[in-house]
Design a protein around this motif. Structure first.
Motif, PDB file in Angstrom:
ATOM      1  N   ALA A  82      -2.570  -5.748  -3.119  1.00 49.70           N
ATOM      2  CA  ALA A  82      -1.465  -4.994  -2.447  1.00 49.70           C
ATOM      3  C   ALA A  82      -0.751  -5.942  -1.632  1.00 49.70           C
ATOM      4  O   ALA A  82       0.631  -5.863  -1.402  1.00 49.70           O
ATOM      5  CB  ALA A  82      -2.090  -4.044  -1.603  1.00 49.70           C
ATOM      6  N   VAL A 141      -6.864  -1.455   1.558  1.00 47.24           N
ATOM      7  CA  VAL A 141      -6.454  -2.554   0.807  1.00 47.24           C
ATOM      8  C   VAL A 141      -7.069  -4.083   1.080  1.00 47.24           C
ATOM      9  O   VAL A 141      -7.672  -3.994   1.975  1.00 47.24           O
ATOM     10  CB  VAL A 141      -4.571  -2.722   0.965  1.00 47.24           C
ATOM     11  N   ALA A 172       0.782  -1.273   0.075  1.00 44.72           N
ATOM     12  CA  ALA A 172      -0.048   0.202   0.083  1.00 44.72           C
ATOM     13  C   ALA A 172       0.849   1.281  -0.097  1.00 44.72           C
ATOM     14  O   ALA A 172       0.563   2.170  -0.768  1.00 44.72           O
ATOM     15  CB  ALA A 172      -0.879   0.014   1.207  1.00 44.72           C
ATOM     16  N   ASP A 228      -6.247  -3.720   5.959  1.00 45.25           N
ATOM     17  CA  ASP A 228      -6.180  -4.544   4.953  1.00 45.25           C
ATOM     18  C   ASP A 228      -7.240  -5.683   5.136  1.00 45.25           C
ATOM     19  O   ASP A 228      -7.427  -6.386   6.236  1.00 45.25           O
ATOM     20  CB  ASP A 228      -4.928  -5.310   5.085  1.00 45.25           C
ATOM     21  N   GLN A 235      -5.462  -2.348  -4.948  1.00 43.30           N
ATOM     22  CA  GLN A 235      -5.864  -2.862  -3.575  1.00 43.30           C
ATOM     23  C   GLN A 235      -6.130  -4.355  -3.368  1.00 43.30           C
ATOM     24  O   GLN A 235      -5.538  -4.574  -2.247  1.00 43.30           O
ATOM     25  CB  GLN A 235      -6.893  -1.760  -3.233  1.00 43.30           C
ATOM     26  N   VAL A 290      -3.056   1.689   7.948  1.00 41.86           N
ATOM     27  CA  VAL A 290      -3.439   0.784   6.869  1.00 41.86           C
ATOM     28  C   VAL A 290      -4.399  -0.172   7.308  1.00 41.86           C
ATOM     29  O   VAL A 290      -4.493  -0.713   8.548  1.00 41.86           O
ATOM     30  CB  VAL A 290      -2.353   0.142   6.363  1.00 41.86           C
TER      31      VAL A 290
END
Length: 513
Positions: free
Chosen positions: A433, A407, A260, A273, A430, A271
Motif C-alpha cells: 500500500a 496495511v 490505503a 501500517d 495491503q 490507518v
C-alpha cells in the motif's frame, strides 16, 4: 497515466506499476544497506514483471527513509553554519542549544548572531547590520562550511531580513547552499531554526541521493519524470525536493495511508501500517493524513513544521521476541528478516515467526516454528494485539466508531476487533500500500503566512494564488488544482487588520510536454 511507485522502508523496498488506479504489477524486495541499490533492484524487478505493460510509464515516484535514517543514526550529515538575525534579542539561547550533544558536535559548523530581525507586529527590531552578515559569510567560507541555515525573528511574518541576508552570504560565498527558516517552519524561532539547520545538514546527502535516483531511472530505460514523495501525502519534482529533504520525514507511513484510502475507497478512517520495524498509526481526513499541530521531535531535536500526526510503536514483522521472560521488541532484525527469522532458517524469534506459528499467515517454512511453546506464542500475540489496540485508541480524536484500514507487510499482526473501531479492513494489495500511495500521489502547494492591510477575502485569495503557483512550480497541472484546506485567524494584537491565512491545494501531475 502509467506510473511506478517505490517506497523504501527499514526492512522492505516495495514497488508497484499502476495504470490509472489499477495495479498492474507489484514486487517486495529487501531494503539494502545503501538504500539506493535496493531502489534499483525494485525498479528493475517491477519493470520486468510488468513486461510490455511497462511501456509508456510517464512518472516514477520514490519515497525514501534516507534522510530520517541519517538524522537518527548520526551519519552522512554535513556541517551547517547558523546565522541568526536577531540581536540584541535572543542572545541567551543560541542555535543548537537544545540539540543532543552527539548530533550537535557532528553538524555544528559555526554560530553567528547578527543585529536585525523584526518584532511580532512586523516593525524592525533594529536595522539589519549587513557588515556583520558579510563577515560571518567570510568566516564560514574560511572554515570550509558549504551549507548555511539563516533564521530571523518573526520571519514567517516578514522574510525580508532572511532574504537579504541570503543575498549577502551568496555574494561572499558563491558555493554555499542556503536554507531559509521562513520557507520551512512556523512561528517559534528555536523550532523553526532547528528544522532549517537539520535541512541544511542534509543538503549534500540529498543532492547525492537525488542524483542516484535520477541515474537509476535513466538506467532502467524509462523515459519518465522523477518525483520524490513528501510527508503530506503528495510528491514534488526531484529538482524541487532536492532542496528540502526534511519534507521526506515520515513520508513512508503517509504513503501507506494514502494508498490505503485509494484501495479501500474510504477517505475518513484510522490507518495502521505494520512494516518490518514499526507499526505506524494515523488518521485519514478527506483522504489525507491529519497534520500535527505541535512540536515534533526528530532525532531528539524539537521541530515545528509540516509533518503528519503519527504514533509509531516498536512492533513489526522483524521485531525480536525474547521468550523467557517474554519481551516483545523494541529491537528489530530490520532488512535481515530474510536471514534471521526462524521461518527463513535463522535463529531469532520474530513477530513474523509468532504469526506463522499462530496460523495467521503462511510465510517461509512453518515446520521451523512448530516447536515453539504454544502458551508463549499466544501470550506474545496477545501482547502485540494489546499494544496495537492501545496505540489506535490514543490516536483517535473522539469516541465515535470509525473503520481501521490494515496495511503493510506485517498487517497480519493487527487484531480483527479493536474497541472503538467499527471494523478492521484488510485492503487489497495491503503489503504494498505504501508504494501504491507513492504512485497515486498528487502535487501540493501550501501557503501559511500573515497578511496585513487587506480584507479577509483578499487575504485568502492572495494565499490561494500563492499556493497554486507553488504547486505549479512543483510540477502540478494548473487546470487540475483544487483547494484542500483553508484556515484563517484574525490577529488582533497586530496592527493593520492582520490575518493569518493558511491555504493548501493539490493537483495532478502535469504531463511532460
Amino acid at each position: 497515466m502509467k506510473r511506478i511507485g517505490i517506497d523504501v522502508g527499514g526492512t522492505n523496498t516495495d514497488a508497484v506499476l499502476i495504470d490509472g488506479r489499477e495495479v498492474i504489477a507489484s514486487v517486495k524486495t529487501y531494503t539494502t544497506e545503501d538504500v539506493t541499490s535496493g531502489v534499483k533492484n525494485a525498479l528493475r524487478e517491477v519493470v520486468a514483471k510488468a513486461g510490455d505493460a511497462a511501456k509508456g510509464v510517464s512518472a516514477v515516484m520514490i519515497g525514501t527513509t534516507h534522510y530520517t535514517n541519517a538524522v537518527v543514526q548520526r551519519r552522512s550529515l554535513n556541517r551547517a553554519a547558523a546565522i541568526r538575525v536577531s540581536l540584541p534579542a535572543s542572545k541567551s539561547l543560541k542555535p543548537f542549544c537544545d540539540w543532543p550533544k552527539d548530533l550537535s558536535e557532528k553538524v555544528n559548523g559555526g554560530v553567528y548572531l547578527v543585529h536585525g530581525g523584526h518584532e511580532y507586529d512586523g516593525r524592525p527590531l533594529v536595522p539589519m547590520n549587513e557588515l556583520e552578515i558579510a563577515e560571518a559569510a567570510r568566516a564560514i567560507r574560511k572554515d570550509g562550511v558549504n551549507s548555511v541555515a539563516i533564521s530571523a525573528t518573526f520571519s514567517p511574518l516578514t522574510a525580508d531580513c532572511e532574504e537579504r541576508a541570503a543575498e549577502i552570504v551568496k555574494n561572499e560565498h558563491p558555493d554555499v547552499q542556503i536554507t531559509l527558516s521562513s520557507t520551512l517552519g512556523r512561528i517559534g524561532l528555536l523550532e523553526r531554526e532547528n528544522v532549517a539547520l537539520m535541512n541544511a545538514s542534509l543538503i549534500e546527502l540529498s543532492s547525492k541521493t537525488t542524483q542516484s535516483f535520477i541515474d537509476a531511472v535513466a538506467e532502467s530505460g524509462l523515459e519518465a519524470q522523477l518525483f520524490l514523495t513528501q510527508n503530506d501525502g503528495t510528491v514534488a519534482l526531484a529538482d524541487q525536493a532536492r532542496d528540502f529533504p526534511v519534507y521526506s520525514f515520515a513520508s513512508g507511513p503517509t504513503n501507506s495511508m494514502r494508498g490505503a484510502a485509494l484501495i479501500a475507497g474510504i477517505d475518513n478512517a484510522m490507518v495502521c501500517d505494520v512494516g518490518g520495524t514499526t507499526a505506524d498509526i494515523g488518521c485519514l481526513i478527506n483522504g489525507f493524513p491529519r497534520e500535527a499541530n505541535n512540536v515534533v521531535e526528530v532525532g531528539g531535536v524539537r521541530t515545528l513544521f509540516r509533518i503528519p500526526d503519527l504514533l509509531s510503536i516498536a512492533i513489526g514483522g522483524g521485531t525480536i521476541i525474547e521468550p523467557d521472560p517474554l519481551k516483545v521488541g523494541p529491537v528489530s532484525v530490520g532488512y535481515r528478516l530474510g536471514q534471521e527469522a526462524m521461518v527463513f532458517g535463522g535463529n531469532t524469534i520474530t513477530c513474523t515467526d509468532i504469526a506463522v506459528a499462530a496460523g495467521l499467515v503462511e510465510i517461509g517454512d512453518k515446520s521451523l516454528v512448530a516447536h515453539l511453546d504454544k502458551n508463549m506464542v499466544n501470550t506474545a500475540l496477545e501482547t502485540i494485539h494489546r499494544d496495537i489496540a492501545e496505540a489506535v485508541d490514543r490516536m483517535k480524536s473522539d469516541a465515535k466508531e470509525v473503520p481501521l484500514l490494515a496495511v503493510g507487510g506485517g498487517a497480519m499482526l493487527i487484531p480483527d476487533k479493536i474497541a472503538g473501531i467499527s471494523e478492521v479492513l484488510n485492503v487489497e494489495h495491503q503489503a504494498v500500500a505504501n508504494a501504491v500511495g507513492a504512485a497515486i500521489a498528487q502535487i501540493s502547494g501550501e501557503t501559511d503566512r500573515i497578511y496585513r492591510d487587506m480584507s479577509r477575502d483578499d487575504a485568502i485569495e492572495a494565499a490561494r494564488t500563492e499556493a497554486i503557483e507553488h504547486a505549479v512550480r512543483s510540477g502540478a497541472d494548473r487546470d487540475s488544482i483544487k483547494v484542500l484546506d483553508v484556515e484563517d485567524l484574525p490577529l488582533s494584537y497586530l496592527p493593520g487588520n492582520a490575518l493569518r491565512a493558511r491555504v493548501r491545494v493539490v493537483g495532478d501531475v502535469a504531463e511532460r510536454a
